[in-house]
Design a protein around this motif. Structure first.
Motif, PDB file in Angstrom:
ATOM      1  N   THR A  14     -11.306   2.871   8.465  1.00 23.21           N
ATOM      2  CA  THR A  14     -12.752   2.991   8.648  1.00 23.21           C
ATOM      3  C   THR A  14     -13.129   4.233   9.453  1.00 23.21           C
ATOM      4  O   THR A  14     -14.042   4.953   9.098  1.00 23.21           O
ATOM      5  N   GLY A  15     -12.408   4.483  10.543  1.00 25.75           N
ATOM      6  CA  GLY A  15     -12.741   5.596  11.428  1.00 25.75           C
ATOM      7  C   GLY A  15     -12.708   6.925  10.717  1.00 25.75           C
ATOM      8  O   GLY A  15     -13.732   7.582  10.543  1.00 25.75           O
ATOM      9  N   PRO A  16     -11.526   7.349  10.227  1.00 25.73           N
ATOM     10  CA  PRO A  16     -11.451   8.616   9.527  1.00 25.73           C
ATOM     11  C   PRO A  16     -12.388   8.664   8.319  1.00 25.73           C
ATOM     12  O   PRO A  16     -12.962   9.697   8.031  1.00 25.73           O
ATOM     13  N   GLU A  18     -15.342   7.287   8.017  1.00 27.18           N
ATOM     14  CA  GLU A  18     -16.659   7.621   8.559  1.00 27.18           C
ATOM     15  C   GLU A  18     -16.737   9.115   8.852  1.00 27.18           C
ATOM     16  O   GLU A  18     -17.721   9.770   8.529  1.00 27.18           O
ATOM     17  N   ASP A  19     -15.672   9.620   9.463  1.00 24.29           N
ATOM     18  CA  ASP A  19     -15.651  11.024   9.850  1.00 24.29           C
ATOM     19  C   ASP A  19     -15.741  11.921   8.628  1.00 24.29           C
ATOM     20  O   ASP A  19     -16.485  12.901   8.609  1.00 24.29           O
ATOM     21  N   TRP A  22     -19.365  11.760   7.146  1.00 24.61           N
ATOM     22  CA  TRP A  22     -20.349  12.516   7.925  1.00 24.61           C
ATOM     23  C   TRP A  22     -19.991  13.990   7.983  1.00 24.61           C
ATOM     24  O   TRP A  22     -20.876  14.844   8.071  1.00 24.61           O
ATOM     25  N   GLY A  23     -18.685  14.286   7.934  1.00 18.69           N
ATOM     26  CA  GLY A  23     -18.244  15.684   7.896  1.00 18.69           C
ATOM     27  C   GLY A  23     -18.759  16.363   6.645  1.00 18.69           C
ATOM     28  O   GLY A  23     -19.264  17.489   6.686  1.00 18.69           O
ATOM     29  N   SER A  26     -22.640  16.771   6.895  1.00 17.37           N
ATOM     30  CA  SER A  26     -23.085  17.857   7.790  1.00 17.37           C
ATOM     31  C   SER A  26     -22.723  19.218   7.213  1.00 17.37           C
ATOM     32  O   SER A  26     -23.484  20.175   7.374  1.00 17.37           O
ATOM     33  N   THR A  27     -21.599  19.324   6.488  1.00 17.72           N
ATOM     34  CA  THR A  27     -21.253  20.598   5.860  1.00 17.72           C
ATOM     35  C   THR A  27     -22.256  20.933   4.756  1.00 17.72           C
ATOM     36  O   THR A  27     -22.728  22.068   4.649  1.00 17.72           O
ATOM     37  N   VAL A  29     -25.281  19.970   4.506  1.00 20.11           N
ATOM     38  CA  VAL A  29     -26.591  20.297   5.078  1.00 20.11           C
ATOM     39  C   VAL A  29     -26.540  21.688   5.719  1.00 20.11           C
ATOM     40  O   VAL A  29     -27.473  22.490   5.571  1.00 20.11           O
ATOM     41  N   ALA A  30     -25.420  21.947   6.416  1.00 20.47           N
ATOM     42  CA  ALA A  30     -25.306  23.209   7.176  1.00 20.47           C
ATOM     43  C   ALA A  30     -25.314  24.425   6.250  1.00 20.47           C
ATOM     44  O   ALA A  30     -25.911  25.454   6.592  1.00 20.47           O
ATOM     45  N   GLY A  31     -24.675  24.321   5.093  1.00 17.03           N
ATOM     46  CA  GLY A  31     -24.563  25.463   4.172  1.00 17.03           C
ATOM     47  C   GLY A  31     -25.914  26.054   3.792  1.00 17.03           C
ATOM     48  O   GLY A  31     -26.216  27.204   4.134  1.00 17.03           O
ATOM     49  N   SER A  64     -20.731  25.473   0.742  1.00 16.99           N
ATOM     50  CA  SER A  64     -20.548  24.126   1.300  1.00 16.99           C
ATOM     51  C   SER A  64     -19.598  23.307   0.446  1.00 16.99           C
ATOM     52  O   SER A  64     -18.690  22.648   0.961  1.00 16.99           O
ATOM     53  N   ILE A  67     -16.157  24.477   0.986  1.00 17.91           N
ATOM     54  CA  ILE A  67     -15.586  23.985   2.262  1.00 17.91           C
ATOM     55  C   ILE A  67     -15.190  22.517   2.135  1.00 17.91           C
ATOM     56  O   ILE A  67     -14.118  22.103   2.590  1.00 17.91           O
ATOM     57  N   ARG A  71     -11.541  21.378   2.916  1.00 17.12           N
ATOM     58  CA  ARG A  71     -11.294  20.476   4.052  1.00 17.12           C
ATOM     59  C   ARG A  71     -10.853  19.084   3.604  1.00 17.12           C
ATOM     60  O   ARG A  71      -9.970  18.487   4.197  1.00 17.12           O
TER      61      ARG A  71
END
Lengths: 83, 275
Positions: A14-16, A18-19, A22-23, A26-27, A29-31, A64, A67, A71
């Motif tokens: 679950t943790g990774p 989620e990461d 959201w990673g 955010s990528t 959106v950021a692009g 984006s 990336i 990634r």
């Protein structure tokens, strides 16, 4: 501490997961934000109206996605190959 | 058909909102900016939301002090509850995400989870009905603390060169492409992370509160101020409000969990050797 440890409610990934989710968000959106912003700046400096802004947004999206592939996509491919 | 009729009824009542105090009062953003409660006009001005925050912080401190002030080998009563509270975060988040690195961050992450849960749950507690996290200051402050911690720990664990290189220059990308990639990576990792932490929590708590106010406001309006058959609409409206109250408990818990979990994930990512 009590002797009995509570049962794990959440699966290990679950943790990774989620990461990663959201990673990616955010990528993506950021692009367009970064390159659209730079495009807008060029527009105002050069004196053009909305030429570099859409170009920047499209460029941002493309980079984006690239990336996200670098990634996260390659890691998934490697894991699948190992299996 | 019925929905249309209800919508028209509410719409026709809307102009009356905020006028002479009659009619349906639609929830607005002003819900989150209650007036001053104490020390009006001074720098210590305390609104209802500040008072709730202070009260819940006090309750939480008192709980943990009482739970662990007289530690016994075999825990009983409140010590049992305190240990369960600590162990929940330890097992579900710290051990799961951080592993052997966990103990260093256990105090921060445990405090953060229970503080957020205490602040979120006030959304449905009687006499409070307003989540402390539904104003931007609280989630933003906590997100900034998390941001400072994961960056400082990342730099401490890897050295500034390796840390920034790993975050800004992803491996396997041809060197000229870094001109396009690095600005995006910078914004995504160092700016958007605290922003998404803040907005996710804030938006969830704000929308939950607005929904509750909407349904219970409509219940009161239909029951007291409308006539005839429209009074019956108060029943489904009340049950929707009740259902969303239960849902808010889940949201309060889940948002505290996700905020803490993501902080742990960011710390783990920043400090891991692969970076």
């Amino acid at each position: 501490m009590t002797n009995q440890k509570p049962q794990k409610l959440i699966p290990t990934d679950t943790g990774p997961g989620e990461d990663v989710a959201w990673g990616m968000v955010s990528t993506l959106v950021a692009g367009p934000l970064v390159w659209g912003g730079i495009g807008m700046l060029i527009d105002s400096l050069v004196g053009t109206t909305r030429i570099f802004l859409p170009l920047g947004i499209v460029l941002g999206f493309v980079v984006s996605f690239y990336i996200v592939y670098v990634r996260f996509g390659r890691e998934t491919e490697t894991v699948q190959e190992e299996k | 058909m019925v929905a249309n009729s209800i919508a028209m009824h509410l719409q026709s009542a809307l102009p009356a909102a905020g006028g002479d105090g009659e009619g349906f009062k639609a929830p607005s953003i002003s819900e989150f900016f209650p007036g001053p409660l104490l020390f009006e006009g001074t720098i210590f001005e305390l609104s209802r939301i500040n008072a709730i925050g202070l009260f819940m912080t006090g309750v939480l401190c008192l709980f943990f002090v009482l739970a662990f002030s007289k530690n016994k080998f075999v825990p009983r009563g409140i010590q049992n509850l305190g240990e369960m509270a600590v162990e929940f975060v330890q097992v579900q988040i710290i051990d799961e995400i951080l592993g052997h690195k966990g103990p260093r961050y256990a105090v921060y992450l445990t405090s953060m989870f229970w503080l957020l849960l205490a602040f979120n749950i006030t959304a449905i507690l009687p006499f409070m009905h307003l989540a402390v996290t539904s104003v931007i200051g609280v989630p933003f402050l906590l997100a900034m603390v998390s941001w400072v911690i994961f960056n400082v720990e990342g730099i401490r664990a890897n050295g500034p060169g390796t840390y920034f290189k790993a975050n800004l220059f992803p491996a396997g990308v041809p060197a000229p492409i870094y001109i396009l990639v690095t600005p995006i990576e910078f914004i995504s990792t160092f700016i958007l992370r605290p922003v998404t932490l803040t907005v996710r929590l804030l938006a969830n708590m704000m929308s939950g509160h607005l929904l509750l106010v909407l349904f219970f406001g409509a219940t009161q309006y239909f029951l007291i101020e409308s006539d005839g058959i429209m009074k019956a609409v108060a029943i489904p409206s009340f049950f929707m409000g009740f259902a969303f109250t239960l849902f808010e408990i889940l949201v309060a818990f889940l948002q505290a969990y996700i905020f803490t979990l993501l902080t742990a994930v960011y710390i783990d990512g920043a400090t891991s050797a692969e970076h």
